[in-house]
Design a protein around this motif. Structure first.
Motif, PDB file in Angstrom:
ATOM      1  N   VAL A  45      45.469  47.028  37.331  1.00 28.38           N
ATOM      2  CA  VAL A  45      44.539  46.910  37.511  1.00 28.38           C
ATOM      3  C   VAL A  45      43.850  47.012  35.653  1.00 28.38           C
ATOM      4  CG1 VAL A  45      43.682  49.381  37.162  1.00 28.38           C
ATOM      5  CG2 VAL A  45      45.623  49.124  38.512  1.00 28.38           C
ATOM      6  N   ALA A  46      44.193  46.215  35.094  1.00 31.03           N
ATOM      7  CA  ALA A  46      43.275  46.664  34.022  1.00 31.03           C
ATOM      8  C   ALA A  46      42.456  45.095  34.024  1.00 31.03           C
ATOM      9  CB  ALA A  46      44.262  45.985  32.913  1.00 31.03           C
ATOM     10  N   ARG A  47      43.126  44.452  35.003  1.00 31.58           N
ATOM     11  CA  ARG A  47      41.592  42.997  35.502  1.00 31.58           C
ATOM     12  C   ARG A  47      40.532  43.362  35.925  1.00 31.58           C
ATOM     13  NH1 ARG A  47      40.474  38.361  33.908  1.00 31.58           N
ATOM     14  NH2 ARG A  47      40.056  36.895  35.650  1.00 31.58           N
ATOM     15  N   ALA A  48      41.103  44.794  37.067  1.00 33.19           N
ATOM     16  CA  ALA A  48      39.716  44.864  37.914  1.00 33.19           C
ATOM     17  C   ALA A  48      39.221  45.861  37.607  1.00 33.19           C
ATOM     18  CB  ALA A  48      40.362  45.818  38.911  1.00 33.19           C
ATOM     19  N   ASN A  49      39.560  46.837  36.748  1.00 32.27           N
ATOM     20  CA  ASN A  49      38.332  47.487  35.462  1.00 32.27           C
ATOM     21  C   ASN A  49      37.718  46.599  35.116  1.00 32.27           C
ATOM     22  OD1 ASN A  49      39.162  50.124  36.196  1.00 32.27           O
ATOM     23  ND2 ASN A  49      41.147  49.720  34.725  1.00 32.27           N
ATOM     24  N   GLU A  50      37.960  45.292  34.532  1.00 30.90           N
ATOM     25  CA  GLU A  50      37.464  44.285  33.762  1.00 30.90           C
ATOM     26  C   GLU A  50      36.037  43.572  34.054  1.00 30.90           C
ATOM     27  OE1 GLU A  50      38.278  40.754  30.640  1.00 30.90           O
ATOM     28  OE2 GLU A  50      39.747  41.334  32.394  1.00 30.90           O
ATOM     29  N   SER A 129      51.450  41.973  47.637  1.00 27.66           N
ATOM     30  CA  SER A 129      52.768  41.472  47.417  1.00 27.66           C
ATOM     31  C   SER A 129      53.064  40.641  45.718  1.00 27.66           C
ATOM     32  CB  SER A 129      53.172  40.636  48.534  1.00 27.66           C
ATOM     33  OG  SER A 129      53.125  38.889  47.949  1.00 27.66           O
ATOM     34  N   LEU A 130      54.607  40.717  45.577  1.00 26.18           N
ATOM     35  CA  LEU A 130      55.101  40.142  44.717  1.00 26.18           C
ATOM     36  C   LEU A 130      54.125  38.548  44.067  1.00 26.18           C
ATOM     37  CD1 LEU A 130      58.724  41.090  44.605  1.00 26.18           C
ATOM     38  CD2 LEU A 130      56.431  42.455  42.683  1.00 26.18           C
ATOM     39  N   LEU A 131      53.902  38.036  45.065  1.00 20.27           N
ATOM     40  CA  LEU A 131      53.385  37.070  44.716  1.00 20.27           C
ATOM     41  C   LEU A 131      51.873  36.539  44.483  1.00 20.27           C
ATOM     42  CD1 LEU A 131      54.089  34.871  48.326  1.00 20.27           C
ATOM     43  CD2 LEU A 131      54.540  34.491  46.277  1.00 20.27           C
ATOM     44  N   GLY A 132      50.508  38.179  43.778  1.00 19.93           N
ATOM     45  CA  GLY A 132      49.713  38.571  44.216  1.00 19.93           C
ATOM     46  C   GLY A 132      48.897  38.126  42.104  1.00 19.93           C
ATOM     47  N   GLY A 133      48.515  37.323  42.336  1.00 19.34           N
ATOM     48  CA  GLY A 133      48.023  36.900  40.822  1.00 19.34           C
ATOM     49  C   GLY A 133      47.396  38.555  40.490  1.00 19.34           C
ATOM     50  N   GLU A 134      46.766  37.938  38.959  1.00 19.79           N
ATOM     51  CA  GLU A 134      46.428  39.442  38.768  1.00 19.79           C
ATOM     52  C   GLU A 134      44.970  39.640  38.711  1.00 19.79           C
ATOM     53  OE1 GLU A 134      46.375  39.502  34.067  1.00 19.79           O
ATOM     54  OE2 GLU A 134      48.169  39.104  34.527  1.00 19.79           O
ATOM     55  N   SER A 135      44.222  38.819  39.636  1.00 18.57           N
ATOM     56  CA  SER A 135      43.052  39.170  39.881  1.00 18.57           C
ATOM     57  C   SER A 135      42.908  39.789  41.537  1.00 18.57           C
ATOM     58  CB  SER A 135      42.220  37.962  39.690  1.00 18.57           C
ATOM     59  OG  SER A 135      41.636  37.926  38.536  1.00 18.57           O
ATOM     60  N   VAL A 136      44.112  39.513  42.531  1.00 21.58           N
ATOM     61  CA  VAL A 136      43.890  39.932  43.537  1.00 21.58           C
ATOM     62  C   VAL A 136      44.298  41.744  43.785  1.00 21.58           C
ATOM     63  CG1 VAL A 136      45.746  40.270  46.044  1.00 21.58           C
ATOM     64  CG2 VAL A 136      45.627  38.341  44.341  1.00 21.58           C
ATOM     65  N   LEU A 137      44.271  42.226  43.148  1.00 19.35           N
ATOM     66  CA  LEU A 137      43.667  43.599  43.260  1.00 19.35           C
ATOM     67  C   LEU A 137      42.458  44.046  43.085  1.00 19.35           C
ATOM     68  CD1 LEU A 137      44.926  46.735  43.633  1.00 19.35           C
ATOM     69  CD2 LEU A 137      44.823  46.933  41.385  1.00 19.35           C
ATOM     70  N   GLU A 164      37.168  29.539  35.759  1.00 21.80           N
ATOM     71  CA  GLU A 164      37.880  30.163  34.457  1.00 21.80           C
ATOM     72  C   GLU A 164      36.476  31.490  34.098  1.00 21.80           C
ATOM     73  OE1 GLU A 164      37.701  26.907  31.600  1.00 21.80           O
ATOM     74  OE2 GLU A 164      39.648  26.197  32.436  1.00 21.80           O
ATOM     75  N   LEU A 165      35.952  31.461  34.316  1.00 20.32           N
ATOM     76  CA  LEU A 165      34.796  32.715  34.525  1.00 20.32           C
ATOM     77  C   LEU A 165      35.363  33.786  34.889  1.00 20.32           C
ATOM     78  CD1 LEU A 165      31.554  30.920  34.064  1.00 20.32           C
ATOM     79  CD2 LEU A 165      32.228  31.748  32.167  1.00 20.32           C
ATOM     80  N   LEU A 166      34.914  34.820  34.450  1.00 23.96           N
ATOM     81  CA  LEU A 166      35.349  36.350  35.355  1.00 23.96           C
ATOM     82  C   LEU A 166      34.692  36.762  36.890  1.00 23.96           C
ATOM     83  CD1 LEU A 166      36.351  39.458  34.199  1.00 23.96           C
ATOM     84  CD2 LEU A 166      34.935  40.106  33.852  1.00 23.96           C
ATOM     85  N   PRO A 167      35.183  36.727  37.689  1.00 23.59           N
ATOM     86  CA  PRO A 167      35.255  36.764  39.249  1.00 23.59           C
ATOM     87  C   PRO A 167      33.761  38.206  38.632  1.00 23.59           C
ATOM     88  CG  PRO A 167      37.282  36.816  38.991  1.00 23.59           C
ATOM     89  CD  PRO A 167      37.123  37.112  37.658  1.00 23.59           C
TER      90      PRO A 167
END
Length: 199
Positions: A45-50, A129-137, A164-167
């Motif tokens: 969620v923090a990554r999505a907010n970023e 799924s538990l496979l999802g990295g931090e940007s998948v959400l 390496e940049l923010l999506p």
């Protein structure tokens, strides 16, 4: 330093006063214990907010609910559709499961999906799924918020080609996001936790 500036510029940057959308997180419990610690979803969620801050959108966990172990491993479309019974209007439902099989390619496992339930018209939600990295959400929320297509541009949030940049979202994707957001808010399908004050 705003890393998204390396990509296409946002149409409306409102990082100081985003529309904050509620998330209801349903986590599979096995033998009474969640399959992941709270920090697992909190980091995503923090990554999505970023990522979405540049586009005037934020997310906040409004509720966390246990999901029966029968939903731990989703193998086919009916398994995904079965989650619709737990979804409700007003928030974005996130279902965290152990395994999420691809329904089109046998043997392939998915990290996440934005799913439209066939058994309940209008019901749609995100499955991780538990496979999802931090940007998948964030990627799946991009689908939820008006961008069903994938991008071929490296670094784009809707692309499978990471940098390496923010999506980022390109201007066309940003317009789709804003249209979807207006629709969700007007229809009350999503009820924001907070939104910018009128100017």
């Amino acid at each position: 330093m705003l890393l998204w500036a390396a990509g296409p510029s946002p149409l409306q940057a409102q990082p100081s006063a985003p529309v904050v959308l509620p998330l209801v997180v349903h986590t599979v419990h096995v033998d009474g214990e969640p399959i992941a610690a709270p920090d697992f979803i909190a980091r995503r969620v923090a990554r999505a907010n970023e990522i979405f801050a540049a586009y005037g959108v934020g997310f906040e966990i409004a509720n966390t609910l246990p999901l029966p172990a029968a939903h731990a491993k989703l193998k086919d479309r009916p398994d995904r559709d079965a989650l619709a019974r737990y979804a409700a209007r007003g928030a974005i439902d996130i279902f965290l499961v152990e395994e999420l099989a691809d329904v089109d390619e046998v043997g392939r496992m998915r990290r996440g999906v934005h799913w439209h339930a066939r058994t309940r018209p209008g019901s749609h939600f995100v499955i991780l799924s538990l496979l999802g990295g931090e940007s998948v959400l964030a990627h799946e929320l991009g689908h939820y918020l008006g961008n069903p297509e994938h991008s071929e541009t490296p670094g784009n949030l809707m692309s499978y080609q990471h940098t390496e940049l923010l999506p980022f979202l390109d201007p066309k994707q940003q317009s789709k996001l804003q249209r979807a957001l207006r629709h969700y808010l007007k229809s009350r399908e999503l009820k924001p936790i907070s939104r910018p004050a009128p100017k």
